[in-house]
Write a protein that holds these residues in place. Sequence first.
Motif, short mmCIF file in Angstrom:
data_model
loop_
_atom_site.label_atom_id
_atom_site.label_comp_id
_atom_site.label_asym_id
_atom_site.label_seq_id
_atom_site.Cartn_x
_atom_site.Cartn_y
_atom_site.Cartn_z
N GLN A 1 0.90 4.19 -2.87
CA GLN A 1 0.69 5.61 -2.57
C GLN A 1 1.82 6.48 -3.08
N ARG B 1 -6.54 3.29 -7.51
CA ARG B 1 -7.28 3.48 -6.27
C ARG B 1 -8.74 3.17 -6.53
N ARG C 1 0.83 -1.21 0.00
CA ARG C 1 0.00 0.00 0.00
C ARG C 1 0.86 1.26 0.00
N GLY D 1 -12.16 2.92 -4.29
CA GLY D 1 -12.75 3.09 -2.97
C GLY D 1 -11.68 3.35 -1.94
N ASN D 2 -11.64 2.51 -0.90
CA ASN D 2 -10.63 2.65 0.14
C ASN D 2 -9.41 1.77 -0.10
N GLY D 3 -9.39 1.02 -1.19
CA GLY D 3 -8.29 0.09 -1.42
C GLY D 3 -7.59 0.34 -2.74
N TRP D 4 -6.66 -0.55 -3.04
CA TRP D 4 -5.87 -0.48 -4.26
C TRP D 4 -6.07 -1.75 -5.05
#
Length: 71
Positions: free
Chosen positions: A28, A36, A24, A38-41
């Motif tokens: 980033q 990306r 992660r 939502g909240n994830g990769w």
Amino acid sequence: MESEPWVDSEALAAHLGKSVFTVRRWAQTGTVPGRRVGNGWMFRISEVDDHLSRPLDPWQQSRRSRARNRS
């Protein structure tokens, strides 16, 4: 033509033998190509393998080392 499936951070971490936190962080900072969602990769394993197999540019500096060199 069959497209390669997208995998999440956990699957890529298992493939690379790294922790999910490391994967992660790499996503980033742009160390590995990912999207990306939502909240994830999400990643394509072949894109990541190709990207990591390229030689590093010896003249490229990280933001942290550039900031350290200024002071």
